[in-house]
Design a protein around this motif. Sequence first.
Motif, PDB file in Angstrom:
ATOM      1  N   ASP A 145     -10.348  -3.479 -71.198  1.00  0.00           N
ATOM      2  CA  ASP A 145     -10.367  -2.736 -69.931  1.00  0.00           C
ATOM      3  C   ASP A 145      -9.155  -1.812 -69.831  1.00  0.00           C
ATOM      4  O   ASP A 145      -9.277  -0.647 -69.432  1.00  0.00           O
ATOM      5  CB  ASP A 145     -10.385  -3.703 -68.749  1.00  0.00           C
ATOM      6  CG  ASP A 145     -11.632  -4.564 -68.720  1.00  0.00           C
ATOM      7  OD1 ASP A 145     -12.709  -4.034 -69.063  1.00  0.00           O
ATOM      8  OD2 ASP A 145     -11.544  -5.746 -68.377  1.00  0.00           O
ATOM      9  N   ARG A 146      -7.976  -2.336 -70.205  1.00  0.00           N
ATOM     10  CA  ARG A 146      -6.759  -1.518 -70.123  1.00  0.00           C
ATOM     11  C   ARG A 146      -6.821  -0.340 -71.097  1.00  0.00           C
ATOM     12  O   ARG A 146      -6.389   0.770 -70.782  1.00  0.00           O
ATOM     13  CB  ARG A 146      -5.528  -2.384 -70.394  1.00  0.00           C
ATOM     14  CG  ARG A 146      -5.244  -3.410 -69.292  1.00  0.00           C
ATOM     15  CD  ARG A 146      -3.881  -4.054 -69.461  1.00  0.00           C
ATOM     16  NE  ARG A 146      -3.801  -4.862 -70.660  1.00  0.00           N
ATOM     17  CZ  ARG A 146      -4.092  -6.165 -70.715  1.00  0.00           C
ATOM     18  NH1 ARG A 146      -4.501  -6.795 -69.614  1.00  0.00           N
ATOM     19  NH2 ARG A 146      -3.984  -6.836 -71.839  1.00  0.00           N
ATOM     20  N   LEU A 147      -7.368  -0.577 -72.285  1.00  0.00           N
ATOM     21  CA  LEU A 147      -7.487   0.505 -73.266  1.00  0.00           C
ATOM     22  C   LEU A 147      -8.478   1.564 -72.796  1.00  0.00           C
ATOM     23  O   LEU A 147      -8.272   2.766 -73.023  1.00  0.00           O
ATOM     24  CB  LEU A 147      -7.913  -0.071 -74.622  1.00  0.00           C
ATOM     25  CG  LEU A 147      -6.821  -0.855 -75.372  1.00  0.00           C
ATOM     26  CD1 LEU A 147      -7.426  -1.677 -76.497  1.00  0.00           C
ATOM     27  CD2 LEU A 147      -5.761   0.097 -75.922  1.00  0.00           C
ATOM     28  N   GLN A 172      -9.350  -8.629 -71.418  1.00  0.00           N
ATOM     29  CA  GLN A 172      -8.838  -7.661 -70.451  1.00  0.00           C
ATOM     30  C   GLN A 172      -8.150  -6.493 -71.146  1.00  0.00           C
ATOM     31  O   GLN A 172      -8.031  -5.409 -70.580  1.00  0.00           O
ATOM     32  CB  GLN A 172      -7.871  -8.351 -69.489  1.00  0.00           C
ATOM     33  CG  GLN A 172      -8.558  -9.345 -68.564  1.00  0.00           C
ATOM     34  CD  GLN A 172      -7.596 -10.037 -67.616  1.00  0.00           C
ATOM     35  OE1 GLN A 172      -6.396  -9.759 -67.624  1.00  0.00           O
ATOM     36  NE2 GLN A 172      -8.120 -10.938 -66.798  1.00  0.00           N
ATOM     37  N   CYS A 173      -7.718  -6.721 -72.399  1.00  0.00           N
ATOM     38  CA  CYS A 173      -7.082  -5.642 -73.156  1.00  0.00           C
ATOM     39  C   CYS A 173      -8.054  -4.472 -73.337  1.00  0.00           C
ATOM     40  O   CYS A 173      -7.628  -3.304 -73.342  1.00  0.00           O
ATOM     41  CB  CYS A 173      -6.602  -6.149 -74.513  1.00  0.00           C
ATOM     42  SG  CYS A 173      -7.916  -6.822 -75.559  1.00  0.00           S
ATOM     43  N   ILE A 210      -9.090   2.331 -69.686  1.00  0.00           N
ATOM     44  CA  ILE A 210      -8.412   3.075 -68.620  1.00  0.00           C
ATOM     45  C   ILE A 210      -7.547   4.185 -69.222  1.00  0.00           C
ATOM     46  O   ILE A 210      -7.383   5.261 -68.647  1.00  0.00           O
ATOM     47  CB  ILE A 210      -7.552   2.121 -67.753  1.00  0.00           C
ATOM     48  CG1 ILE A 210      -8.465   1.223 -66.905  1.00  0.00           C
ATOM     49  CG2 ILE A 210      -6.592   2.896 -66.855  1.00  0.00           C
ATOM     50  CD1 ILE A 210      -7.737   0.117 -66.181  1.00  0.00           C
ATOM     51  N   GLN A 211      -7.037   3.927 -70.425  1.00  0.00           N
ATOM     52  CA  GLN A 211      -6.213   4.918 -71.138  1.00  0.00           C
ATOM     53  C   GLN A 211      -7.077   5.895 -71.955  1.00  0.00           C
ATOM     54  O   GLN A 211      -6.559   6.618 -72.808  1.00  0.00           O
ATOM     55  CB  GLN A 211      -5.249   4.196 -72.082  1.00  0.00           C
ATOM     56  CG  GLN A 211      -4.298   3.222 -71.412  1.00  0.00           C
ATOM     57  CD  GLN A 211      -3.572   2.329 -72.424  1.00  0.00           C
ATOM     58  OE1 GLN A 211      -3.229   2.761 -73.514  1.00  0.00           O
ATOM     59  NE2 GLN A 211      -3.355   1.085 -72.057  1.00  0.00           N
ATOM     60  N   THR A 225       1.028  -5.034 -78.251  1.00  0.00           N
ATOM     61  CA  THR A 225       0.277  -3.932 -77.653  1.00  0.00           C
ATOM     62  C   THR A 225      -1.157  -4.377 -77.361  1.00  0.00           C
ATOM     63  O   THR A 225      -1.635  -5.379 -77.911  1.00  0.00           O
ATOM     64  CB  THR A 225       0.235  -2.725 -78.602  1.00  0.00           C
ATOM     65  OG1 THR A 225      -0.535  -3.081 -79.771  1.00  0.00           O
ATOM     66  CG2 THR A 225       1.638  -2.303 -79.014  1.00  0.00           C
ATOM     67  N   ASP A 226      -1.850  -3.622 -76.536  1.00  0.00           N
ATOM     68  CA  ASP A 226      -3.238  -3.960 -76.217  1.00  0.00           C
ATOM     69  C   ASP A 226      -4.141  -3.828 -77.441  1.00  0.00           C
ATOM     70  O   ASP A 226      -5.123  -4.557 -77.572  1.00  0.00           O
ATOM     71  CB  ASP A 226      -3.755  -3.082 -75.079  1.00  0.00           C
ATOM     72  CG  ASP A 226      -3.300  -3.581 -73.709  1.00  0.00           C
ATOM     73  OD1 ASP A 226      -3.177  -4.812 -73.554  1.00  0.00           O
ATOM     74  OD2 ASP A 226      -3.062  -2.760 -72.815  1.00  0.00           O
TER      75      ASP A 226
END
Length: 553
Positions: free
Chosen positions: A74-76, A71-72, A78-79, A40-41
């Motif tokens: 950034d994805r987190l 980058q994880c 976004i969530q 997982t991120d």
Amino acid sequence: MAEGGSLQPDDETHEIKLQTDRLSYMQVENISGGFVFQVTDMTRLLRFLILGTEGGTYYSGEKELKRESVQCIDRLMIQDRGVEVVKKIVEVSQAGRACKQNCTVYALAVCARSNDQNTKKAAYDALSTVCQIPTDLFAFIKFCEEFSAGTGWGRAHRRAIADWYNNFNEDVTTLAYKVTKFRRRHNWEHKDVIRLAHIYPASESLRLIIRYLVRGLREAKRLQMPADVVELDKWQKVYIYLEAVEKALHCTEESDIVELIQKHGLVREHVPTPLLMSIPVWQALLKNMPMNATIRNLGKMGSLHMIEEGSEEEKIIVDRLQNKAALKKSKIHPFKILVAMKIYSKGMSEKGSLTWPRNDNVVKALEEAYYMCFDNVEPTNKKYCLAVDVSGSMDTPMMGIESMTARDGAAAMMMLTARTESDFEVYAFCHKLDKIQIQKTDTMKKVLNKMSSLSFGSTNCSLPIIQALSDKKKFDVFIVYTDSETHFTEIHPSQALQQYRTKTGIKDARMIVVGMASSGFTIADPTDPFMLDIVGFDSNAPEAMRSFVEGQF
């Protein structure tokens, strides 16, 4: 933790299928065609904070931190999980779980430069908690500058940095100590930071420190003394300390700097470089030197011929190293003591031209401290299968610690397991895996002798897992220690590990492959959170391995 003992006969294929089906929804196909648990991120974030990389590899030495490495985050964000990311950064930092503090500071800077206002606010609110010394503060500023191309001194940024200084309002003497010990790092110094942050001091004693850092002691002295009695007392203590620091900076006489060290508790960083060649100066510094600093400076003190047999300095050092309570309080890892002992015994620094005559009594005290420090390590209470390469190539110097061989490092790590864990088995790579009997009471020399007495063969990293399945044994963790020669034959380690999980029901069985002299191998599947590569080896690697075994990332 897995139950000990042997497996039941594996003839219930249906039960294995049910176990596999129950876990398959959490899995993805890996590089070898097998199915593994998806990373997982949040796990990737923990890997970065603790290891310095999102993947399943720990690299010894410093590696350049790059924006694409996280980058994880950034994805987190976004969530809408940015605040959760900051909480995790603070948690890792406060618990001391990060192998390299730069990684936690870097991640915090990424969050501070977020477009999400909640994440940004949480990051700046956490600045003083994560960055407790000026070195980390300067690193944070440096990273923020890189992300913003030098245009990042907005209101939130200035306020957070001003708060870093003002948060010491109740402990101004500590601030005076820290800002004079760490004056400049990462091409930043306090006067530049203070000017850019537009700091408004929260008290007159803080104003004194700020004025001193920006304009010097003479200008600071012109400030009006506070009328409040309590504040006046703080102000005077700060001024006396800053005056001592300033005198030390311009000191040319041994006797003067010695007096300042003894009276005001000044440390090595306060001493002018020319006076660091003085024996009396180091004698004064040694008396109240912390355990870690004592061990770190043995070579320097030895080069001045001040640790002579029968000397007062020898007695101080030996007594300190044999003080079990002091070692326990320092929380120093036994591996760090072993590295110090190897370097000191060699009589020369790994980098530079510093040399010294070794003192056998100090070497003996270091060895005793090494064994005593095993009490500093808490057991993980897992069941281990250790497999060690016993080939001649294990005499190669370890990458990151040239004074130790890969064989020394493997022996030390096996001793660590033997002395702290109750359930383990040790095997050597020969034409097959041969068992080695490592006892809790074995010394380093005895472990090395046991390793040297065996023949050797190839280092097939899948073999310990295959052998465990064949012998119907349950392990929570497989660890392979080698120099840099790692390979597999008909089955990749990630596939073998997945088969082991399926057949034993130990769904989180883990594997660590340690290439102690390697600079670039990878065996761990980056999508599998239960595989870890150690590339090279340094004194932080054992803690990284422990964090991994305990499931902290």
